[in-house]
Design a protein around this motif. Structure first.
Motif, PDB file in Angstrom:
ATOM      1  N   LEU A 185     -16.333 -32.067  11.140  1.00  0.00           N
ATOM      2  CA  LEU A 185     -17.258 -30.966  10.849  1.00  0.00           C
ATOM      3  C   LEU A 185     -16.863 -29.765  11.701  1.00  0.00           C
ATOM      4  CD1 LEU A 185     -20.622 -32.953  10.720  1.00  0.00           C
ATOM      5  CD2 LEU A 185     -19.487 -31.822   8.791  1.00  0.00           C
ATOM      6  N   LEU A 186     -16.284 -28.764  11.035  1.00  0.00           N
ATOM      7  CA  LEU A 186     -15.804 -27.563  11.710  1.00  0.00           C
ATOM      8  C   LEU A 186     -16.887 -26.493  11.613  1.00  0.00           C
ATOM      9  CD1 LEU A 186     -13.352 -26.078  13.041  1.00  0.00           C
ATOM     10  CD2 LEU A 186     -12.677 -25.397  10.715  1.00  0.00           C
ATOM     11  N   SER A 187     -17.461 -26.123  12.742  1.00  0.00           N
ATOM     12  CA  SER A 187     -18.566 -25.176  12.754  1.00  0.00           C
ATOM     13  C   SER A 187     -18.093 -23.778  12.365  1.00  0.00           C
ATOM     14  CB  SER A 187     -19.193 -25.122  14.149  1.00  0.00           C
ATOM     15  OG  SER A 187     -20.122 -24.069  14.239  1.00  0.00           O
ATOM     16  N   LEU A 188     -18.803 -23.155  11.437  1.00  0.00           N
ATOM     17  CA  LEU A 188     -18.467 -21.792  11.030  1.00  0.00           C
ATOM     18  C   LEU A 188     -18.700 -20.802  12.165  1.00  0.00           C
ATOM     19  CD1 LEU A 188     -17.791 -19.585   8.953  1.00  0.00           C
ATOM     20  CD2 LEU A 188     -20.162 -19.693   8.175  1.00  0.00           C
ATOM     21  N   ALA A 218     -22.580 -22.231  -1.430  1.00  0.00           N
ATOM     22  CA  ALA A 218     -21.793 -21.454  -2.388  1.00  0.00           C
ATOM     23  C   ALA A 218     -20.464 -20.994  -1.810  1.00  0.00           C
ATOM     24  CB  ALA A 218     -22.602 -20.247  -2.865  1.00  0.00           C
ATOM     25  N   ASP A 219     -20.381 -20.805  -0.488  1.00  0.00           N
ATOM     26  CA  ASP A 219     -19.139 -20.334   0.135  1.00  0.00           C
ATOM     27  C   ASP A 219     -18.177 -21.462   0.479  1.00  0.00           C
ATOM     28  OD1 ASP A 219     -20.486 -21.500   2.219  1.00  0.00           O
ATOM     29  OD2 ASP A 219     -20.564 -19.704   3.483  1.00  0.00           O
ATOM     30  N   GLY A 220     -18.500 -22.690   0.066  1.00  0.00           N
ATOM     31  CA  GLY A 220     -17.614 -23.820   0.310  1.00  0.00           C
ATOM     32  C   GLY A 220     -17.938 -24.605   1.563  1.00  0.00           C
ATOM     33  N   THR A 221     -18.828 -24.084   2.404  1.00  0.00           N
ATOM     34  CA  THR A 221     -19.252 -24.830   3.591  1.00  0.00           C
ATOM     35  C   THR A 221     -20.245 -25.921   3.183  1.00  0.00           C
ATOM     36  OG1 THR A 221     -21.065 -23.296   4.037  1.00  0.00           O
ATOM     37  CG2 THR A 221     -18.933 -22.822   5.090  1.00  0.00           C
ATOM     38  N   VAL A 222     -20.569 -26.779   4.132  1.00  0.00           N
ATOM     39  CA  VAL A 222     -21.596 -27.796   3.921  1.00  0.00           C
ATOM     40  C   VAL A 222     -22.654 -27.650   5.002  1.00  0.00           C
ATOM     41  CG1 VAL A 222     -20.040 -29.444   2.799  1.00  0.00           C
ATOM     42  CG2 VAL A 222     -20.371 -29.541   5.287  1.00  0.00           C
ATOM     43  N   GLU A 241     -25.823 -22.987  10.755  1.00  0.00           N
ATOM     44  CA  GLU A 241     -26.096 -24.247  10.053  1.00  0.00           C
ATOM     45  C   GLU A 241     -25.008 -24.582   9.043  1.00  0.00           C
ATOM     46  OE1 GLU A 241     -28.996 -23.050  12.341  1.00  0.00           O
ATOM     47  OE2 GLU A 241     -28.711 -21.844  10.497  1.00  0.00           O
ATOM     48  N   LYS A 242     -23.869 -23.866   9.096  1.00  0.00           N
ATOM     49  CA  LYS A 242     -22.785 -24.101   8.148  1.00  0.00           C
ATOM     50  C   LYS A 242     -21.572 -24.715   8.846  1.00  0.00           C
ATOM     51  CE  LYS A 242     -23.997 -20.527   4.787  1.00  0.00           C
ATOM     52  NZ  LYS A 242     -23.525 -19.344   4.033  1.00  0.00           N
ATOM     53  N   PHE A 243     -20.961 -25.671   8.148  1.00  0.00           N
ATOM     54  CA  PHE A 243     -19.771 -26.363   8.664  1.00  0.00           C
ATOM     55  C   PHE A 243     -18.740 -26.452   7.543  1.00  0.00           C
ATOM     56  CE2 PHE A 243     -23.422 -27.866  10.979  1.00  0.00           C
ATOM     57  CZ  PHE A 243     -23.004 -27.917  12.299  1.00  0.00           C
ATOM     58  N   TYR A 244     -17.498 -26.388   7.926  1.00  0.00           N
ATOM     59  CA  TYR A 244     -16.428 -26.692   6.988  1.00  0.00           C
ATOM     60  C   TYR A 244     -16.138 -28.193   7.060  1.00  0.00           C
ATOM     61  CZ  TYR A 244     -15.586 -21.699   6.446  1.00  0.00           C
ATOM     62  OH  TYR A 244     -15.732 -20.359   6.167  1.00  0.00           O
ATOM     63  N   ARG A 245     -16.007 -28.779   5.888  1.00  0.00           N
ATOM     64  CA  ARG A 245     -15.722 -30.208   5.822  1.00  0.00           C
ATOM     65  C   ARG A 245     -14.216 -30.425   5.780  1.00  0.00           C
ATOM     66  NH1 ARG A 245     -18.014 -34.800   1.603  1.00  0.00           N
ATOM     67  NH2 ARG A 245     -16.225 -36.214   1.768  1.00  0.00           N
ATOM     68  N   VAL A 246     -13.743 -31.226   6.725  1.00  0.00           N
ATOM     69  CA  VAL A 246     -12.328 -31.587   6.770  1.00  0.00           C
ATOM     70  C   VAL A 246     -12.236 -33.103   6.648  1.00  0.00           C
ATOM     71  CG1 VAL A 246     -10.210 -31.571   8.127  1.00  0.00           C
ATOM     72  CG2 VAL A 246     -11.749 -29.602   8.205  1.00  0.00           C
ATOM     73  N   LEU A 292      -6.443 -29.211   6.326  1.00  0.00           N
ATOM     74  CA  LEU A 292      -6.884 -28.828   4.994  1.00  0.00           C
ATOM     75  C   LEU A 292      -8.401 -28.931   4.930  1.00  0.00           C
ATOM     76  CD1 LEU A 292      -4.237 -30.683   2.803  1.00  0.00           C
ATOM     77  CD2 LEU A 292      -4.352 -28.245   3.306  1.00  0.00           C
ATOM     78  N   VAL A 293      -9.052 -27.805   4.693  1.00  0.00           N
ATOM     79  CA  VAL A 293     -10.511 -27.751   4.663  1.00  0.00           C
ATOM     80  C   VAL A 293     -10.979 -27.895   3.220  1.00  0.00           C
ATOM     81  CG1 VAL A 293     -12.531 -26.332   5.129  1.00  0.00           C
ATOM     82  CG2 VAL A 293     -10.597 -26.316   6.719  1.00  0.00           C
ATOM     83  N   ASP A 294     -11.816 -28.905   2.977  1.00  0.00           N
ATOM     84  CA  ASP A 294     -12.322 -29.179   1.635  1.00  0.00           C
ATOM     85  C   ASP A 294     -13.454 -28.202   1.316  1.00  0.00           C
ATOM     86  OD1 ASP A 294     -13.359 -30.158  -0.696  1.00  0.00           O
ATOM     87  OD2 ASP A 294     -13.730 -32.186   0.037  1.00  0.00           O
ATOM     88  N   LEU A 295     -13.211 -27.301   0.362  1.00  0.00           N
ATOM     89  CA  LEU A 295     -14.205 -26.298  -0.005  1.00  0.00           C
ATOM     90  C   LEU A 295     -14.938 -26.660  -1.291  1.00  0.00           C
ATOM     91  CD1 LEU A 295     -12.007 -23.146   0.711  1.00  0.00           C
ATOM     92  CD2 LEU A 295     -13.772 -24.135   2.190  1.00  0.00           C
ATOM     93  N   GLY A 296     -14.640 -27.832  -1.844  1.00  0.00           N
ATOM     94  CA  GLY A 296     -15.280 -28.251  -3.084  1.00  0.00           C
ATOM     95  C   GLY A 296     -14.587 -27.673  -4.302  1.00  0.00           C
ATOM     96  N   ASN A 297     -14.817 -28.276  -5.460  1.00  0.00           N
ATOM     97  CA  ASN A 297     -14.265 -27.804  -6.737  1.00  0.00           C
ATOM     98  C   ASN A 297     -12.747 -27.681  -6.707  1.00  0.00           C
ATOM     99  OD1 ASN A 297     -16.872 -27.496  -7.951  1.00  0.00           O
ATOM    100  ND2 ASN A 297     -17.101 -25.538  -6.849  1.00  0.00           N
ATOM    101  N   GLY A 298     -12.106 -28.579  -5.917  1.00  0.00           N
ATOM    102  CA  GLY A 298     -10.654 -28.575  -5.867  1.00  0.00           C
ATOM    103  C   GLY A 298     -10.054 -27.463  -5.045  1.00  0.00           C
ATOM    104  N   GLN A 299     -10.872 -26.744  -4.295  1.00  0.00           N
ATOM    105  CA  GLN A 299     -10.405 -25.635  -3.474  1.00  0.00           C
ATOM    106  C   GLN A 299     -10.264 -26.074  -2.018  1.00  0.00           C
ATOM    107  OE1 GLN A 299      -9.861 -22.312  -4.917  1.00  0.00           O
ATOM    108  NE2 GLN A 299      -9.931 -23.717  -6.668  1.00  0.00           N
ATOM    109  N   PHE A 300      -9.261 -25.495  -1.349  1.00  0.00           N
ATOM    110  CA  PHE A 300      -9.006 -25.828   0.050  1.00  0.00           C
ATOM    111  C   PHE A 300      -8.767 -24.552   0.851  1.00  0.00           C
ATOM    112  CE2 PHE A 300      -7.999 -29.709  -2.134  1.00  0.00           C
ATOM    113  CZ  PHE A 300      -8.405 -30.705  -1.261  1.00  0.00           C
TER     114      PHE A 300
END
Length: 768
Positions: free
Chosen positions: A520-523, A597-601, A630-635, A678-686
């Motif tokens: 969990l990478l903190s924004l 919506a911005d790809g964070t979780v 409260e936003k994190f990037y999922r790796v 590689l940061v998983d942004l959802g919908n096949g985006q990284f």
């Protein structure tokens, strides 16, 4: 043939034989249990009392019972006062048992036995009795009362249990409570040979609630009170009257109350032995009147007679731990007691004919207490009692045999010089300790009992029960087990030594299905959340998702997840901050995993607060809405710490000059600048997060400029699609312009997203 049979019957009658013998088989078929089932639709007070047709009330069942038979009373509230008018025998007692949640309730509810013998009452429950005792035994013998809850109404001024002329009887595990009681158990002068064992007798402590109430009042000879707890009562917890010769009061816990703890009021040869007396307003133990031959030994007394409690009458004369008065003083043996009168040395712990004395002065005045100790330390009671004292019991108040601590000198007397003072023997039992660690990937639990402490002897055996039928016995404190299925299990360990004394502790664990392992990478600060051990707050303070920054997502049901710290082997829970403290998953360990919506979780704890990063970088669940903190990037951990080798030239891509220059494929080996998450942004985006400077790679100028790692968050220019190729390589397509990333000019120029098709220069090999 018919004539000979009739002749035989006639001969039997003429010779005095009984035709009743022919009825014996039918009589033997009758049941020995009479059932009472108030809630049964088939019940009848005129029925047979079978389980199929039980009595509705208790009285009809009792009226039909005889020696060797049982009345079994099922659930219900019975407004009855039950009188048992039949007797059993020593070998075949009458038994009355409340097998269900049955209660006798009402102002006159209870049980009466008058003139009968050999009757057993089991699990007796009486409530709200006011006018009469809950249990009234008169001129009875061979009575066995085992386990009961007797709760008097608030206005009751009668004994809970009244014994009048009772002999050869036992009351065990009786709980008696009430306000304004005259006594909990009252034995008159004709009651003898009665044992009250393991009772719990409670009345209010306040001196204003009742006048001289007594917990156990003993007026007859040769009675015994063992292993009981007596609390409250304004006159005395236990009072032994002048006619109660040869009474034993041993192994009891006497607790706070307005009156004396144990009062010997002129009785001869009373043994007051191995009791704990604490917090009485007057004397802890008092011997007065014409008492003679009384023994007060092995008792532990603390904080009696101090008026430190609100329930004490401060106008009364202060008491002592042990007080001897009048003629009783000269014939009472006082020895091997521990006394502590709040302050040490306790200059007023003893009373000698009303004069308060410390231990040394009391020894001089009385010639007693040679082995008494003035100490607040419970360990000073260990291995120091007189086992030859009158009334001494081979077991303590809990039924445990006496145990010797090999590390302490045996300073007691008698045949067991290692016996302890007070009601509780120090057993030297080990203390079990257990910590479990979970691995959801392998469904393994590791049970660690190495924090267990030994008793009198070293721990030699660890018995692990993993809750699925697997039991492991070994001499080592750590064991692991693989569960075949997911679920919740109770893991326990029993530790014991060569003396066979043991102790058990257990933990509930949840072995859930793992759905992913992530960082969990903190924004807010571009640091990974991490924790390394139980009790350590999760903090976003790591630059890479190392072992301490890896978390398993587990299916907690209903669309929720549980989050397990792989380093700690525990689930995260909110305890002021987010901590890896839980072995089992309840609602408190569940989270909603939300894709923004911005790809964070974001994580919402238990349907309540959102998990965010505070000013100290700690994770807390206090926010009511999702903001930057409260936003994190999922790796996904499998996608972290990757390298890219360009197909154009076989060289590794680097964030040149620590990320200050564009990405270029010109390195022959992998170092920090050549590693990316590689940061998983959802919908096949990284997103590509460069380890060189902890910045996101950008297709600068909407893809018109070379790729460079210089962004602190992901927008349209920082998103890429990762496309697998048939030859095992991958290609990157920039989202901002839908062009493929190329190692331009065979890798001689920086990477740029400007190609419309995939050729050799647009292929990269992912490395770990």
């Amino acid at each position: 043939m018919r004539n000979s049979s009739l002749a035989g019957l006639t001969a039997l009658a003429l010779t005095g034989g009984s035709l009743l013998s022919l009825a014996t088989p039918a009589q033997a078929a009758d049941t020995t249990v009479r059932y009472v089932r108030q809630t049964s639709t088939a019940c009848s007070d005129t029925g047979a009392g079978t389980l199929a047709e039980p009595f509705c009330s208790i009285a009809p069942a009792v009226a039909h019972v005889s020696a060797g038979q049982t009345v079994d009373i099922g659930a219900g509230t019975y407004a009855e006062r039950v009188t048992i008018a039949e007797s059993g025998t020593a070998d075949q007692p009458i038994t009355i048992v409340m097998s269900g949640a049955a209660t006798l309730s009402g102002p006159t509810a209870g049980v009466v036995v008058d003139g009968q013998h050999d009757i057993a009452l089991q699990n007796l429950r009486v409530a709200k009795t006011v006018e009469v005792p809950a249990l009234d035994l008169r001129n009875a013998s061979g009575m066995t009362v085992n386990a009961g809850s007797l709760l008097m109404g608030d206005a009751a001024a009668v004994p809970v249990v009244r014994l009048t002329g009772v002999t050869r009887s036992t009351l065990t595990k009786i709980v008696a409570k009430g306000t304004g009681l005259s006594s909990a158990v009252s034995m008159d002068a004709d009651t003898t040979g009665v044992v009250v064992r393991s009772g719990v007798l409670i009345s209010p402590t306040d001196a204003g609630l009742a006048d001289q109430s007594v917990g156990i009042r003993i007026e007859g000879p040769d009675n015994t009170v063992l292993n009981s707890t007596v609390s409250g009562f304004t006159g005395a917890a236990i009072a032994v009257g002048p006619g109660a010769a040869d009474t034993v009061v041993a192994n009891n816990q006497v607790q706070g109350g307005a009156g004396v703890g144990i009062h010997n009021r002129g009785a001869a040869r009373t043994a007051i032995t191995n009791n704990n007396v604490r917090g009485r307003c007057l004397d802890g133990i008092r011997v007065d009147g014409a008492s003679s031959g009384v023994s007060v030994q092995n008792n532990v007394l603390t904080s009696n007679g101090l008026f430190g409690q609100s329930y004490c009458d401060r106008s009364a004369e202060p008491g002592a731990e042990i007080g001897l008065y009048g003629a009783a003083a000269g014939s009472t043996v006082v020895d091997y007691n521990n006394t502590y009168h709040f302050a040490s040395p306790s200059e007023s712990a003893y009373s000698w004919n009303g004069t308060h004395l410390g231990l040394a002065a009391f020894r001089t005045a009385s010639g007693q207490a040679a082995h008494d100790r003035d100490t607040p330390y419970s360990t000073e009671a260990e291995d120091s009692a007189n086992s030859a004292a009158p009334g001494f019991q081979a077991t303590d108040g809990a039924g445990n045999a006496r145990a010797d601590n090999p590390r302490r000198p045996d300073t007691g007397a008698g045949p067991i010089p290692w016996a302890d003072r007070g009601a509780t023997e120090f057993l030297g039992s080990p203390l079990a300790w257990l910590q479990t660690k979970l691995d959801l990937g392998t469904r393994t639990v590791t049970a660690d009992a190495s924090g267990s402490t030994a008793g009198y002897v070293p721990i030699t055996s660890y018995v692990f029960d993993f809750g699925d039928g697997t039991v492991v016995t070994q001499d080592k404190p750590v064991a692991s087990h693989v569960y075949q299925t997911t679920g919740s299990y109770t893991v326990s360990v029993t530790v014991s030594g060569s003396d066979n004394r043991g102790n058990t502790t257990s933990q509930r664990v949840s072995m859930l299905r793992r759905t992913g392992t992530i960082g969990l990478l903190s924004l807010v600060n571009l640091r990974y959340a991490a924790t390394s051990s139980v009790g350590q707050v999760v903090a976003a303070d790591k630059t890479i998702p190392g072992a301490d920054a890896q978390f398993d997502l587990a299916d907690a049901g209903n669309g929720k997840v549980a989050v397990l710290s792989r380093a700690a082997g525990r689930y995260l829970v909110n305890s002021g901050a987010i901590l890896p403290n839980s072995q089992a998953v309840t609602d408190e360990e569940t989270f909603d995993l939300i894709r923004n919506a911005d790809g964070t979780v974001s994580l919402r704890w238990s349907g309540r607060g959102y998990v965010g990063v505070n000013a100290s970088a700690q994770l807390v669940a206090t926010a009511t809405a999702i903001g930057t903190r409260e936003k994190f990037y999922r790796v996904n951990v499998a996608d972290a710490d990757r390298s890219f080798k360009a197909g154009a030239n076989g060289r590794y891509v680097t964030a040149e000059s620590g990320g200050t220059k564009p990405l270029i494929a010109n390195r022959t080996s992998v170092g920090p600048w050549e590693r990316f998450d590689l940061v998983d942004l959802g919908n096949g985006q990284f997103g590509l997060f460069a380890r060189a400077n902890n910045r996101f790679v950008c297709a600068d100028g909407t893809g018109t400029k070379p790729l460079i790692a210089n962004r602190t968050s992901v927008g349209a220019w920082e998103k890429f699609a990762l496309l697998p190729n048939a030859d095992g390589t991958v290609s990157f397509k920039a989202t901002v312009n839908s062009r493929y990333v190329t190692a331009d000019s065979g890798g001689a120029k920086p990477l740029i997203a400007n190609r419309t098709a995939i050729g050799p220069w647009e292929r990269f090999t992912l490395g770990s």
